[in-house]
Design an enzyme around this catalytic site. Structure first.
Site, PDB file in Angstrom:
ATOM      1  CG  HIS A   2      -0.559  40.164  35.651  1.00  9.94           C
ATOM      2  ND1 HIS A   2       0.371  40.359  34.660  1.00  9.94           N
ATOM      3  CD2 HIS A   2       0.107  40.360  36.833  1.00  9.94           C
ATOM      4  CE1 HIS A   2       1.539  40.651  35.203  1.00  9.94           C
ATOM      5  NE2 HIS A   2       1.407  40.668  36.517  1.00  9.94           N
ATOM      6  CD  GLU A   3      -1.342  40.168  40.652  1.00  7.63           C
ATOM      7  OE1 GLU A   3      -0.752  39.424  41.474  1.00  7.63           O
ATOM      8  OE2 GLU A   3      -0.782  41.127  40.090  1.00  7.63           O
ATOM      9  CG  HIS A  52       2.335  36.673  39.340  1.00  7.97           C
ATOM     10  ND1 HIS A  52       3.533  36.536  38.675  1.00  7.97           N
ATOM     11  CD2 HIS A  52       1.922  37.961  39.116  1.00  7.97           C
ATOM     12  CE1 HIS A  52       3.844  37.689  38.083  1.00  7.97           C
ATOM     13  NE2 HIS A  52       2.874  38.558  38.328  1.00  7.97           N
TER      14      HIS A  52
END
Length: 405
Positions: free
Chosen positions: A26-27, A30
């Site tokens: 998920h990170e 980003h």
């Protein structure tokens, strides 16, 4: 001591592995989106707390591994505002400080000074990375092992059940339920579970003839595979999975990607449907789980994957396959949750950016701060409720009551 070590190996370690994989990806979503737009990044961390390993790459990003493996985070340069959307005055002060320190035009490298559409893409990249991870994991599993399907054939009808009242008979094969194509009894069970009290149209094959039957599942308390109890919809159909009846479907890479995307979409669709019924009061919150449930499911998945293994290699393979499947399911859930329009979550940032695009200015800092506090309170409240729900589902209070009585 031995019992603690066994519990750690059975539940804690699988839980940490699954959670760290899903949150790190998920990170990473980003991070990759930010770097593609030239955003300055200070740090990317796998895990939290004091670093047990760290290094800095050529672009100045500090990579670190924290001692607490509970996910990870990415920190953009100048990202000190809790809501990540400073208002106009904050932005001007920040710009002057950056240019005084780094020179004219340096602020263009910072996240808050990127165009709205780029910031929106960066915010959405985390949840979509979770969706891509789920598709990839499902696809790998489909290519490697295929998909085992047991037909949705009726081998028994419980007397007095909704299925009997609807006219189901032994030998019927369900081919459609609530407008959805049914390939296995597991798919049929999943549809019925979430539709207690809702009328469902079924299309069945009976000796070559196609019939339409209508039934309304009734809500009953059932024991799940994890040892807990849930109130779900029950129809009263029984199936005996026979080795001779099973079908193993093989997938090439293109088919596997399509199959992975379909499985991911099905989880999303089921989640939205369940939440819709929950909000309208037609469904219970039994299936809302927190970290305790995830840890338990992780341990049970690892145990189930290792069941029947004859050596350590098969144990690791079976457990790994089961945990990858769990990681895919959890990744979809985390991606969806982060898209909810709640401040603190990525969906909240997207909501702020939508306002900024329409009003042509960021939301006032005081409003953002209030929204952040409200979002945090909602998130903590949901976590506490889910944990309480976990304790009830796992019958912890009954066990403690028995020990104290």
């Amino acid at each position: 001591m031995l019992g603690f070590v066994q519990s750690a190996l059975t539940y804690i370690i699988p839980f940490l592995l699954v959670l760290t994989l899903v949150v790190t990806v998920h990170e990473l979503g980003h991070f990759l989106a930010a770097r593609s737009f030239g955003v300055a990044v200070d740090r990317f961390s796998i895990g939290f707390g004091r670093a047990i390993a760290r290094w800095t790459d050529k672009s100045g990003v500090e990579w670190r591994v924290g001692w607490m493996p509970l996910g990870g985070y990415v920190r953009f340069a100048g990202d000190a505002n809790a809501a990540s959307v400073p208002d106009g005055e904050d932005l001007e002060v920040m710009r002057r400080e950056i240019e005084a320190r780094e020179g004219t035009g340096a602020a263009a490298r910072y996240y808050h000074f990127k165009p709205i559409w780029q910031r929106a893409v960066i915010a959405a990249a985390g949840p979509f990375a979770n969706f891509f991870l789920a598709v990839a994991l499902f696809a790998v599993l489909l290519m490697a092992f295929g998909k085992t399907i047991y037909p949705a054939r009726v081998d028994g009808v419980v007397p007095g059940s909704p299925a009997e009242h609807a006219g189901f008979q032994v030998g019927d094969r369900v081919i459609e339920a609530d407008g959805r194509r049914i390939e296995s009894f597991l798919e049929l069970r999943q549809i019925v579970f979430l539709r207690a009290g809702a009328q469902i149209d079924f299309v069945v094959d009976r000796g070559g003839r196609t019939l339409t039957l209508t039934a309304t599942p009734e809500r009953r308390v059932v024991s799940d595979e994890m040892g807990g109890e849930q109130r779900v919809g029950v129809l009263g159909l029984e199936a005996r999975e026979s080795f001779n009846d099973r079908e193993v479907r093989r997938y090439n890479p293109i088919q596997a990607i399509g199959g992975g995307a379909a499985m991911t979409w099905n989880i999303l669709d089921t989640t939205v449907y369940y939440l819709g019924r929950l909000v309208s009061g037609r469904e219970t919150a039994d299936q809302l789980g927190g970290p305790l449930r995830i840890a338990q499911v992780s341990g049970k998945a690892a145990q189930a994957g290792a069941e029947g293994a004859s050596d350590i290699g098969q144990v690791l393979l079976g457990s790994g396959v089961a945990l990858l499947n769990l990681a895919a399911v959890l990744s979809v859930g985390i991606g969806f949750m982060n898209l909810l329009p709640v401040p603190v979550l990525d969906g909240g940032h997207l909501l702020f950016y939508a306002y900024e695009a329409v009003a042509r200015r960021p939301l006032k800092a005081e409003v953002q701060a209030a929204g952040y506090r409200l979002g945090l309170a909602l998130l903590v409240g949901l976590m506490l409720f889910a944990t309480w729900n976990d304790l009830q589902q796992l019958r912890v209070f009954k066990i403690l009551g028995g020990l104290l009585s």
